[in-house]
Design a protein around this motif. Structure first.
Motif, PDB file in Angstrom:
ATOM      1  N   TYR A  12       0.958  -1.082  -0.045  1.00 41.88           N
ATOM      2  CA  TYR A  12      -0.011  -0.079  -0.024  1.00 41.88           C
ATOM      3  C   TYR A  12       0.879   1.185  -0.033  1.00 41.88           C
ATOM      4  O   TYR A  12       1.498   1.719   1.069  1.00 41.88           O
ATOM      5  N   THR A  15       3.914   1.131   2.302  1.00 42.20           N
ATOM      6  CA  THR A  15       3.822   0.052   3.253  1.00 42.20           C
ATOM      7  C   THR A  15       3.853  -1.265   2.505  1.00 42.20           C
ATOM      8  O   THR A  15       3.270  -1.765   1.445  1.00 42.20           O
ATOM      9  N   ALA A  17       2.930  -4.546   2.875  1.00 40.68           N
ATOM     10  CA  ALA A  17       2.243  -5.438   3.760  1.00 40.68           C
ATOM     11  C   ALA A  17       2.433  -6.928   3.670  1.00 40.68           C
ATOM     12  O   ALA A  17       2.378  -7.640   4.741  1.00 40.68           O
ATOM     13  N   ALA A  36       1.135 -11.867  14.801  1.00 37.07           N
ATOM     14  CA  ALA A  36       0.746 -10.590  15.409  1.00 37.07           C
ATOM     15  C   ALA A  36      -0.045  -9.404  14.879  1.00 37.07           C
ATOM     16  O   ALA A  36      -0.276  -9.510  13.454  1.00 37.07           O
ATOM     17  N   ASN A  37      -0.454  -8.690  15.297  1.00 38.90           N
ATOM     18  CA  ASN A  37      -1.079  -7.266  14.989  1.00 38.90           C
ATOM     19  C   ASN A  37      -0.200  -6.585  13.802  1.00 38.90           C
ATOM     20  O   ASN A  37       0.896  -6.330  14.086  1.00 38.90           O
ATOM     21  N   GLY A  38      -0.659  -6.442  12.862  1.00 33.18           N
ATOM     22  CA  GLY A  38      -0.076  -5.800  11.534  1.00 33.18           C
ATOM     23  C   GLY A  38       0.912  -6.741  10.982  1.00 33.18           C
ATOM     24  O   GLY A  38       1.527  -6.151  10.055  1.00 33.18           O
ATOM     25  N   ALA A  39       0.842  -7.909  11.145  1.00 31.85           N
ATOM     26  CA  ALA A  39       1.668  -8.994  10.500  1.00 31.85           C
ATOM     27  C   ALA A  39       1.378  -9.032   8.877  1.00 31.85           C
ATOM     28  O   ALA A  39       2.091  -9.421   8.167  1.00 31.85           O
ATOM     29  N   GLY A  40       0.024  -8.588   8.372  1.00 32.95           N
ATOM     30  CA  GLY A  40      -0.339  -8.695   7.297  1.00 32.95           C
ATOM     31  C   GLY A  40      -0.982  -9.684   6.648  1.00 32.95           C
ATOM     32  O   GLY A  40      -1.434 -10.181   5.612  1.00 32.95           O
ATOM     33  N   LYS A  41      -1.783 -10.323   7.852  1.00 37.35           N
ATOM     34  CA  LYS A  41      -2.628 -11.607   7.751  1.00 37.35           C
ATOM     35  C   LYS A  41      -3.863 -11.230   6.820  1.00 37.35           C
ATOM     36  O   LYS A  41      -4.337 -11.889   6.046  1.00 37.35           O
ATOM     37  N   SER A  42      -4.395 -10.083   7.150  1.00 35.31           N
ATOM     38  CA  SER A  42      -5.807  -9.632   6.564  1.00 35.31           C
ATOM     39  C   SER A  42      -5.457  -9.109   5.181  1.00 35.31           C
ATOM     40  O   SER A  42      -6.165  -9.440   4.216  1.00 35.31           O
ATOM     41  N   SER A  43      -4.250  -8.459   4.717  1.00 40.75           N
ATOM     42  CA  SER A  43      -3.861  -8.311   3.610  1.00 40.75           C
ATOM     43  C   SER A  43      -3.763  -9.473   2.612  1.00 40.75           C
ATOM     44  O   SER A  43      -4.122  -9.291   1.527  1.00 40.75           O
ATOM     45  N   GLU A  84     -12.663  -9.848   8.542  1.00 38.73           N
ATOM     46  CA  GLU A  84     -12.329  -9.362   9.803  1.00 38.73           C
ATOM     47  C   GLU A  84     -13.378  -8.300  10.554  1.00 38.73           C
ATOM     48  O   GLU A  84     -13.915  -7.587  10.063  1.00 38.73           O
ATOM     49  N   GLU A 160      -9.631 -13.824  11.598  1.00 36.96           N
ATOM     50  CA  GLU A 160      -9.885 -13.748  12.914  1.00 36.96           C
ATOM     51  C   GLU A 160     -11.327 -13.615  13.557  1.00 36.96           C
ATOM     52  O   GLU A 160     -11.999 -12.801  14.177  1.00 36.96           O
ATOM     53  N   GLN A 192      -5.368 -14.781  15.883  1.00 34.04           N
ATOM     54  CA  GLN A 192      -4.603 -14.687  17.065  1.00 34.04           C
ATOM     55  C   GLN A 192      -4.541 -15.576  18.105  1.00 34.04           C
ATOM     56  O   GLN A 192      -3.873 -15.594  19.233  1.00 34.04           O
TER      57      GLN A 192
HETATM   58  N1  LIG Z   1      -5.440   0.019   3.151  1.00 31.51           N
HETATM   59  C1  LIG Z   1      -4.492   0.099   3.890  1.00 31.51           C
HETATM   60  N2  LIG Z   1      -3.577   1.223   3.471  1.00 31.51           N
HETATM   61  C2  LIG Z   1      -2.484   1.427   3.933  1.00 31.51           C
HETATM   62  N3  LIG Z   1      -1.886   0.450   4.721  1.00 31.51           N
HETATM   63  C3  LIG Z   1      -2.466  -0.560   5.289  1.00 31.51           C
HETATM   64  C4  LIG Z   1      -3.843  -0.831   4.700  1.00 31.51           C
HETATM   65  N4  LIG Z   1      -4.351  -2.031   5.293  1.00 31.51           N
HETATM   66  C5  LIG Z   1      -3.251  -2.478   5.868  1.00 31.51           C
HETATM   67  N5  LIG Z   1      -2.301  -1.583   5.943  1.00 31.51           N
HETATM   68  C6  LIG Z   1      -0.836  -1.757   6.843  1.00 31.51           C
HETATM   69  O1  LIG Z   1      -0.436  -2.861   6.344  1.00 31.51           O
HETATM   70  C7  LIG Z   1       0.019  -3.736   7.209  1.00 31.51           C
HETATM   71  C8  LIG Z   1      -0.534  -5.014   7.553  1.00 31.51           C
HETATM   72  O2  LIG Z   1      -2.030  -4.863   8.006  1.00 31.51           O
HETATM   73  P1  LIG Z   1      -3.062  -5.877   8.158  1.00 31.51           P
HETATM   74  O3  LIG Z   1      -4.231  -5.458   8.383  1.00 31.51           O
HETATM   75  O4  LIG Z   1      -2.771  -6.880   6.887  1.00 31.51           O
HETATM   76  O5  LIG Z   1      -2.426  -6.882   9.401  1.00 31.51           O
HETATM   77  P2  LIG Z   1      -3.039  -7.931  10.222  1.00 31.51           P
HETATM   78  O6  LIG Z   1      -2.089  -9.029  10.443  1.00 31.51           O
HETATM   79  O7  LIG Z   1      -4.287  -8.221   9.629  1.00 31.51           O
HETATM   80  O8  LIG Z   1      -3.252  -7.300  11.584  1.00 31.51           O
HETATM   81  P3  LIG Z   1      -4.326  -7.399  12.855  1.00 31.51           P
HETATM   82  O9  LIG Z   1      -4.158  -8.562  13.650  1.00 31.51           O
HETATM   83  O10 LIG Z   1      -4.355  -6.036  13.575  1.00 31.51           O
HETATM   84  O11 LIG Z   1      -5.885  -7.367  11.908  1.00 31.51           O
HETATM   85  C9  LIG Z   1      -0.071  -2.851   8.673  1.00 31.51           C
HETATM   86  O12 LIG Z   1       1.157  -2.328   8.666  1.00 31.51           O
HETATM   87  C10 LIG Z   1      -1.191  -1.984   8.192  1.00 31.51           C
HETATM   88  O13 LIG Z   1      -0.940  -0.724   8.790  1.00 31.51           O
END
Ligand SMILES: Nc1ncnc2c1ncn2[C@@H]1O[C@H](COP(=O)(O)OP(=O)(O)OP(=O)(O)O)[C@@H](O)[C@H]1O
Ligand SMILES: [Mg+2]
Lengths: 239, 305
Positions: A12, A15, A17, A36-43, A84, A160, A192
Motif C-alpha cells: 500500500y 507500506t 504489507a 501478531a497485529n499488523g503482520a499482514g494477515k488480513s492483507s 475481520e 480472526e 491470533q
Molecule cells: N488500506 C491500507 N492502506 C495502507 N496501509 C494498510 C492498509 N491496510 C493495512 N495496511 C498496513 O499494512 C500492514 C498489514 O496490515 P494487516 O491489516 O494486513 O495486518 P493484520 O495481520 O491483519 O493485523 P491485525 O491482526 O491487526 O488485523 C499494517 O502495517 C497496516 O498498517
C-alpha cells in the motif's frame, strides 16, 4: 492443491504489507495463518479474495490461475472470505444479510440453502426479519459464516473470527469450523488465538511483518514454544 | 374554493420537486455524494425536449403527438448526461484514488459539469427564457369551481408512480438489496461478489430518469424553459430533501410536496417574491426542531467508495 499462493506481494504505497508469501491449502484441509497485529494477515486474505490487487506473485485456485480474476468471479469459483470484524450489514435485515451471500447465485436453491442456515442457527431464524444490528457479537459471527456459506464455497477464509467473542462462543465457533470441515469444506483460518487455531488446523504458517517465518504441521508449531514467544507476541493478550 | 385550488396547484408543483429531491436523496443515501449536476439534468430534459419540438418534430409528426417523442429524447439526453458525469467524476476518482467521496473532487467536478452543460445550452439557445404554448395546455377539467389541469395531474401521478416503483425496487429486489449493502459497506459488498462499477451507474441512470422526467413535466406544464430553469428547481428540491431527511426516499416525497405547497401559498398570500424566504425559513425552523428532517435516519450513507 485447492489453493496455491506463490510469492504473493502486496504494497500500500510505502507500506510493504505482504512480502513474497507462498502457501497452500489442500482439498478438505484446515490451514491456519498466525501472526501478531499488523503482520499482514488480513492483507494476505484480501489479496487472495481479490479485494486488494497484489503487486506480485500468483494465485491458483482449483487448478486454475485466478491472479487476474475479479473478486466477484472468485466468489463464483467458490472462494469466499469472512472478513475481520464480521462486517454485517446493519442496515439490512438478518435474512437480507444471508441473501447477500448468495449474490452471485440465482434460482430456487438459494431460498432452500437459506432455510438450511436458519435450521442450523435457530437464533438467527428467530430474528430473521429484524435489522442485523440487534444481533450479539457471537450471532453476528454466525451470520457472517452463514452468509459466506450461501455462496456455496469450496474454500472459506476466516479472518480472526474469534475476535471479541466470549470463551463459550469461541468454543461454539471452533466446533462449527470443525463441523463444516467434516462436511467437506476447506478452510484457511487467520487467528491470533494461536492455541485454538492450532487445535483445529492440520497445518499452519507464521507471518511476521509481512513475511513467512515458519510453517509446519499444527503439532510442530504448537510444540515450538519459542516461536510463539518470538513472533506471535502474547497470544492471551491478543485474544 | 380558492384555497383548495391553491392546494391542488401546490401539489402539482410539488410533484416536480419530488422527482428532483428523490434524485438528490438517492445519490446521497447510496453514494454519499451530493451530485450538483442534478439541476442541469432537469434543465437538459426540458430544453432539449422543447427544442426538438420547436426546431422540427421528429418523424414528421404533428403537434400534440410529436411532443411525446421530443420529451422522450430530452429525458434520454438527461440519462446520458448523468452517465457521463458518473464516468468522469465518480468512477474516475474512485479508480484513481480508491475512494471517491473522501475528496471534494467529485463534488467540485459535478459543479463543473453543471456549468458546462448549462452554458452549452446557453450558447445554443441564448439566455432568454422561451415561453411557448403546449398543445396540452388547455386540457382542463372543471369541477365545482376548480380548474384541474389534466397534464399536471398525469404528471404528478407519473412522478409519484416512478418514485414508488424505485422505492419498491430498493426495498425488495436483489438489486435494491445490493445497492443498500453497497451504500453501507462497499468493501464488504465486493466480497459478496457485487461489482460496484456496474452497480453505481444504475444510481446515475435513476437520477437521470427522475430529473429528466421532472424537466419534461415542467416544460409541458408551465410552458416555459430556460438554461437556468434547473437552478431554481434544484435549490427547492434540496430544501425538500433536507426537510424530509437525507437519504430517505419517502422523506423526499413528503419534503417535495411540502415545498410545493409552501411556495404556492406563500405566493398567494405574500406575493411572488416571498417564496424563497418562506421555504428556507420553514426549512430552518424544522431543522431546529428535528435536525434529521421529518423522516431522517442514521443508518445509510456512511459507507465510503
Ligand atoms: N488500506 C491500507 N492502506 C495502507 N496501509 C494498510 C492498509 N491496510 C493495512 N495496511 C498496513 O499494512 C500492514 C498489514 O496490515 P494487516 O491489516 O494486513 O495486518 P493484520 O495481520 O491483519 O493485523 P491485525 O491482526 O491487526 O488485523 C499494517 O502495517 C497496516 O498498517
Ligand atoms: Mg487483520
Amino acid at each position: 492443491m485447492l489453493l496455491e499462493v506463490a510469492g504473493l506481494d502486496l504494497r500500500y504505497g510505502a507500506t510493504h504489507a505482504v512480502k513474497g508469501v507462498s502457501l497452500t491449502v489442500g482439498e478438505g484441509e484446515i490451514v491456519t495463518v498466525l501472526g501478531a497485529n499488523g503482520a499482514g494477515k488480513s492483507s494476505l486474505l484480501k489479496a487472495i479474495a481479490g479485494a486488494e490487487k497484489p503487486t506480485g506473485g500468483t494465485i491458483q485456485f482449483n487448478g486454475r490461475d485466478i491472479t487476474g480474476r475479479g473478486a466477484s468471479q472468485r466468489v463464483r469459483d467458490g472462494l469466499v472470505l469472512v472478513p475481520e470484524g464480521r462486517q454485517i450489514f446493519v442496515s439490512l435485515s438478518v435474512e437480507e444479510n444471508l441473501l447477500m451471500g448468495a449474490y452471485t447465485r440465482s434460482g430456487a436453491e438459494v431460498a432452500r440453502d437459506a432455510e438450511e442456515i436458519f435450521d442450523r442457527f435457530p437464533n438467527l431464524e428467530a430474528r430473521r426479519h429484524a435489522p442485523a444490528s440487534v444481533l450479539s457479537g457471537g450471532e453476528q459471527q454466525m451470520l457472517a459464516v452463514g452468509r459466506a456459506l450461501l455462496a456455496r464455497p469450496k474454500l472459506m477464509m476466516l479472518d480472526e473470527p474469534s475476535l471479541g467473542l466470549s470463551p463459550i462462543v469461541v468454543d461454539q465457533l471452533f466446533d462449527l469450523i470443525a463441523e463444516l470441515n467434516a462436511q467437506g469444506l476447506s478452510i484457511l483460518l487467520v487467528e491470533q488465538n494461536t492455541q485454538m487455531a492450532l487445535e483445529v488446523a492440520s497445518r499452519g504458517y507464521v507471518l511476521e511483518l509481512g513475511a513467512l517465518r515458519a510453517e509446519g504441521t499444527a503439532e510442530e508449531l504448537a510444540a515450538d514454544a519459542s516461536l510463539v514467544e518470538a513472533y506471535l507476541g502474547n497470544a492471551e493478550d491478543a485474544a | 374554493m380558492l384555497i383548495v385550488q391553491q392546494v391542488l396547484n401546490g401539489l402539482m408543483l410539488g410533484g416536480i420537486y419530488v422527482a428532483v429531491a428523490v434524485a438528490f436523496t438517492l445519490t446521497i443515501g447510496i453514494l454519499n455524494f451530493l451530485n450538483f449536476t442534478i439541476p442541469t439534468l432537469f434543465m437538459l430534459a426540458g430544453m432539449i425536449g422543447w427544442s426538438v419540438s420547436f426546431y422540427g418534430l421528429p418523424f414528421g409528426m404533428s403537434e400534440p403527438l410529436g411532443w411525446i417523442p421530443s420529451l422522450a429524447i430530452g429525458i434520454l439526453c438527461a440519462i446520458v448526461a448523468s452517465l457521463i458525469v458518473e464516468r468522469f467524476t465518480y468512477r474516475y476518482f474512485k479508480a484513481k484514488h480508491g475512494d471517491a467521496t473522501e475528496h471534494a473532487i467529485p463534488l467540485v467536478s459535478s459543479l463543473g459539469f453543471l456549468l458546462i452543460f448549462e452554458y452549452m445550452i446557453l450558447i445554443a439557445h441564448g439566455s432568454d427564457p422561451r415561453g411557448f404554448h403546449t398543445p396540452f395546455g388547455d386540457l382542463n377539467w372543471r369541477v365545482a369551481g376548480l380548474v384541474i389541469s389534466i397534464p399536471q395531474v398525469v404528471g404528478l401521478i407519473v412522478s409519484l408512480a416512478i418514485v414508488a416503483g424505485l422505492s419498491v425496487l430498493l426495498a425488495r429486489s436483489k438489486l435494491g438489496r445490493a445497492l443498500r449493502a453497497t451504500a453501507e459497506k462497499p468493501d464488504t459488498a465486493v466480497l459478496m461478489g457485487v461489482e460496484v462499477n456496474r452497480i453505481v451507474p444504475i444510481v446515475f441512470i435513476m437520477t437521470g430518469l427522475l430529473c429528466g422526467l421532472a424537466g419534461a413535466l415542467f416544460a409541458v406544464n408551465y410552458g416555459e424553459v430556460s438554461p437556468f430553469m434547473g437552478e431554481q428547481v434544484g435549490t427547492k428540491a434540496i430544501a425538500g430533501m433536507v426537510l424530509g431527511g437525507l437519504g430517505s426516499v419517502w422523506g423526499a416525497v413528503a419534503g417535495g410536496l411540502i415545498v410545493g405547497l409552501t411556495e404556492t401559498f406563500s405566493i398567494y398570500f405574500f406575493g411572488a417574491t416571498s417564496a424563497q424566504v418562506t421555504i428556507w425559513g420553514l426549512l430552518l425552523v424544522i431543522l431546529l426542531i428535528r435536525p434529521k428532517g421529518l423522516f431522517g435516519h442514521n443508518a445509510i450513507g456512511k459507507g465510503k467508495f
